[in-house]
Structures are given as C-alpha cells and as structure tokens.
Scaffold this active site. Structure first.
Site, PDB file in Angstrom:
ATOM      1  N   ALA A 108       4.959  -2.685   5.365  1.00 42.73           N
ATOM      2  CA  ALA A 108       5.502  -4.037   5.383  1.00 42.73           C
ATOM      3  C   ALA A 108       5.338  -5.124   4.308  1.00 42.73           C
ATOM      4  O   ALA A 108       4.170  -4.657   3.526  1.00 42.73           O
ATOM      5  CB  ALA A 108       5.052  -4.691   7.058  1.00 42.73           C
TER       6      ALA A 108
ATOM      7  N   SER B  97      -4.475 -10.048   6.710  1.00 49.12           N
ATOM      8  CA  SER B  97      -4.252  -8.791   6.405  1.00 49.12           C
ATOM      9  C   SER B  97      -3.441  -7.971   7.500  1.00 49.12           C
ATOM     10  O   SER B  97      -3.557  -8.277   8.508  1.00 49.12           O
ATOM     11  CB  SER B  97      -5.478  -8.028   6.501  1.00 49.12           C
ATOM     12  N   LYS B  98      -2.599  -7.058   7.277  1.00 48.75           N
ATOM     13  CA  LYS B  98      -1.731  -6.272   7.785  1.00 48.75           C
ATOM     14  C   LYS B  98      -2.469  -5.451   8.927  1.00 48.75           C
ATOM     15  O   LYS B  98      -1.889  -4.873   9.510  1.00 48.75           O
ATOM     16  CB  LYS B  98      -0.659  -5.459   7.024  1.00 48.75           C
ATOM     17  N   SER B  99      -3.705  -5.153   8.324  1.00 50.54           N
ATOM     18  CA  SER B  99      -4.465  -4.257   9.128  1.00 50.54           C
ATOM     19  C   SER B  99      -5.608  -4.978  10.089  1.00 50.54           C
ATOM     20  O   SER B  99      -6.611  -4.348  10.490  1.00 50.54           O
ATOM     21  CB  SER B  99      -5.029  -3.126   8.385  1.00 50.54           C
TER      22      SER B  99
END
Ligand code: GLU
Length: 428
Positions: free
Chosen positions: A14, A204-206
């Site tokens: 993403a 953060s995307k995670s």
C-alpha cells in the site's frame, strides 16, 4: 537552474502516507520553481513488486492531483543502462569483482552531506565499515542493488534535488561517493523528517494495532470519504508552515510560498482528528455539483436530482467524512427507515400532540422553514407545552433519529407529502 525532482517509490504494498507527503513535497517544489516532477518506479525487487501496488501508487497520485511531467520510468526496463554504468565504474577502477559480485570501492574519507533540511551531516565510517567499507553494487546473479540504480537514475535523469524521507539519510554517504566515482557532483539533498502517530510511535503499515496500521496507508482516507484537497492541504502542513496560524490554504498559495529551507527539522505528528475537522471544512465549501458527484460514489443515489441535491446541501455542514452520508441521510430516500428504539424509550411521544401538529401542518398554505417554525411555536403556545414536546416527536417520526439537521429546514426539504404521511404513519 532547471529544477528536476523525482518521486521514486517501490511498488511493494500500500502507499504509505509518509511516501505521499514525500511525493507532495517534490511536486510542490517542482511547481514552485517551474521545474519538472519525474515519476520513477523502483521495481528492481522482482519478488516483492506487484501490479496492484503500482496501480495504488498511480491512482493515489492522481487522486491527490499530483501530476507528473515525466515517466513513469521503470527500473526493471533499464537493465542495459545499469550494465553500462557498472562497466564504467569498473573501467575507472571504482568497482571490482569478488565472489562473483561487483563491489564499489567506497571512499575512506568521511563524507559531508550538506542537507538542505538536516544541515551539514558528517558521515564518518563506522567501526564495522572501517576495515571494509566497500559494498556490493551488482549481485552475483547480475541484479543491481538499490544504492546503485538509485544513483544511476538520479544521474541519468539529471535530478537536481533529492527530496526524500529521513530514513534515507543513512544511505546518502554511499550515494554521494557513487556520484563522485562517476565524476559528477551529487544532487542537493533534502531529507524530510518522519511522520509519527500522535502518541509518538512510528506510522507503520505493519503496526500491531490494526487501526493505526490502517491510517498509515492512503487507501484508508480514500475509503473513509476524505476529499483529496483536504488530505493534500493537511499533508502540506505536516512539516512545512506558511508561518502563520492559518490551516485552510489554497494549493496555489502553497505552491507560491513553498520552499525547502522552511521545512521543519523535527518529526511531524499525524493528527487524524484535525484532518477530519479540515475535511468537514472542505466538504462544507463544496459546490452542489461537486458534493453531488462525490456523494454518488458513497452510495447516495436518487433519481430526483433537485431533491437529492437539496438533501445534500442540508447535510453539508453536518458531516466530516463522506462515508457518514448514507447513515446520516438514508431516511430522506426511503420510507422504510429505522426508528431508533432507544430514542423512543428515552422520551416517550404523546400521540395527541403529534396529531395536533399534523393537523396544523396539513392546513399550511406555504411549506417553508419559517412557516413551519412559526406554526410549531404558535401551536406549542396554544397547548401550553414546551416546543421540545412537539419538536422531538416530529423529528423522530420523520427521520427515526433524535439528531440531524435543523428540524424546520429538514421538513421543508422532505416536503409536505412525505412529512404528513410519516407523521400520520408514526406509531410510537
Ligand atoms: N525506492 C526508494 C523508496 O521507496 C526511493 C528512495 C529515494 O527516494 O531515493 O524509499
């Protein structure tokens, strides 16, 4: 100088909101200086690249109106250029082979980075690197590594300013050394501080918290009904400021004022509550036409265009996200709307009052907010009750909810037929 900047994302997931801001700052600088904004896709990591991620990048930039002047260039299609450039370094003795990989002979001197934002940064060789600061530029399978292709492309594409996230500052000494090995000076560097969550953690995307992870990607804002203009405005102010307290800034003004030395050195905090407020301001400023087509993408469909537009205009100042529309105005478009049982339980409706109001409204010669208001108030006076004893059941009967737009304007928009039929049908 002919300014040339670039946005160089890797299509591996993403689009991170921090990358979006990097793209925006590059775009702003290009537009401010009359230079070129180049889009380069750093897709050499074949195992991690996806077509879907590429589309997310292209769609995201288009959504925000960040138009590029050149590209997209794809590193995956430039293998021959990298091969020639690797040979050039070999020829001048700056690269040599070991264990099948091509290694760059890194300078042994400390490298000074005159960063336009971070200031002068001296990068001395670390303890581990002192014995062997050289690094691989082409792997034994023939694939070139990030540092090498990144520099070759900045060189080939005549990039004058590298504006990117501060996480790349640690790579910059290597990059400057590579430029020098090619016999040219490096571009100017401007490393932008990171964007953090309000609690100071990295966006953060995670992130283990799914809500936080979601907010790290641009997709969340598209899905939630943010307007691109609002997101763009908000991101402009994340790390840059026009030096006054204004928050809503036309993009033309930002372009005119934007410059690199004004970018703040400290990390910026992403305050989604403030962005949502800003979005509400932008929604409120939309023309009827604009709101109408944007609402359609959030499921607001009704063949009666003048009615649909009147409803949307009524709600304009009441919503901060377009995704709130279906829930907030569903009752305008169907007779089959839900009556909130909690609201009925909280303040029971007197059916006699409601009938009297219905009868009065049925006789009105004109149907507009002012007449509806004066008649409700007059009736309350005649009955010796508070206006709330009529307003509350009326709102509930016509909308099923206890909150919403101003009652009288809502009644005006709903129209005589709908209102009278709903008032008669309502069984508390
Ligand atoms: N592909 C790199 C990234 O996504 C680009 C770094 C740069 O802008 O130089 O972070």
């Amino acid at each position: 100088m002919n300014v040339r900047v670039r946005f160089a994302p890797s299509p591996t997931g993403a689009l991170h909101i921090g990358s979006v801001r990097t793209a925006l700052f590059n775009w702003l600088y290009a537009r401010h200086t009359g230079g070129a904004f180049v889009l380069r896709i750093e897709d050499t990591d074949v195992a991690r690249n996806t077509e879907q991620s590429l589309n997310t990048i292209l769609d995201g930039l288009k959504w925000l109106g960040l138009d590029w002047d050149e590209g997209p260039y794809f590193q995956s299609k430039r293998a021959e250029i990298y091969r020639q450039r690797a040979q050039q370094l070999r020829d001048v003795g700056h690269a040599y082979e070991r264990d099948g990989a091509l290694r760059f002979r890194m300078t042994r001197e400390p490298v000074v980075i005159n960063d336009l934002i971070a200031g002068p940064v001296t990068r001395a060789l670390g303890d581990r690197e002192v014995s062997d600061p050289d690094f691989v530029i082409v792997r034994s399978d023939g694939t070139p590594v990030f540092h090498f292709v990144n520099v070759v492309d900045d060189l080939e594409m005549k990039i004058t300013h590298v504006i990117r996230g501060e996480d790349h500052l640690s790579n910059t000494a290597k990059h400057i050394a590579l430029f020098r090995a090619f016999g040219v000076e490096s571009p100017a560097y401007a490393h932008i501080p990171m964007i953090l969550n309000v609690d100071g953690s990295k966006m953060s995307k995670s992130d283990p918290d799914p809500a936080k992870a979601r907010l790290a990607s641009l997709t969340a804002y598209v899905e939630d009904g943010y307007l691109p203009e609002a997101v763009r405005n908000y991101l402009c102010l994340l790390g840059w400021s026009p030096k006054d307290d204004r928050q809503i800034l036309p993009i033309a003004e930002v372009i005119q004022k934007f410059d690199l030395p004004q970018i703040l050195r400290h990390n910026a905090k992403f305050d989604v509550t403030k962005l949502e407020w800003m979005n509400g301001q932008y929604i409120n400023a939309l023309t009827s036409d604009e709101l109408d087509w944007r609402a359609a993408t959030f499921g607001i469909k009704c063949a009666d265009a003048p009615y649909r537009r009147a409803v949307l205009n009524l709600l304009k100042g009441k919503i901060s996200l377009l995704k709130q529309l279906p829930e907030r105005c569903g009752y305008f478009f169907t007779e089959d709307f839900l009556i909130d049982p909690a609201a009925v339980a909280k303040s029971p409706v007197d059916p006699v009052m409601l009938t009297k109001l219905t009868d009065r409204y049925a006789t009105l010669p004109v149907w507009d907010a002012a007449t509806l208001e004066s008649n409700l108030k007059a009736l309350a006076g005649e009955l010796g009750v508070k206006t709330g004893q009529l307003i509350h059941p009326c709102r509930l009967a016509v909308s099923g909810q206890t909150v919403g737009p101003s009652l009288y304007h809502m009644l005006e928009v709903l129209g005589r037929d709908r209102v009278l039929s709903r008032l008669r049908k309502f069984k508390p």
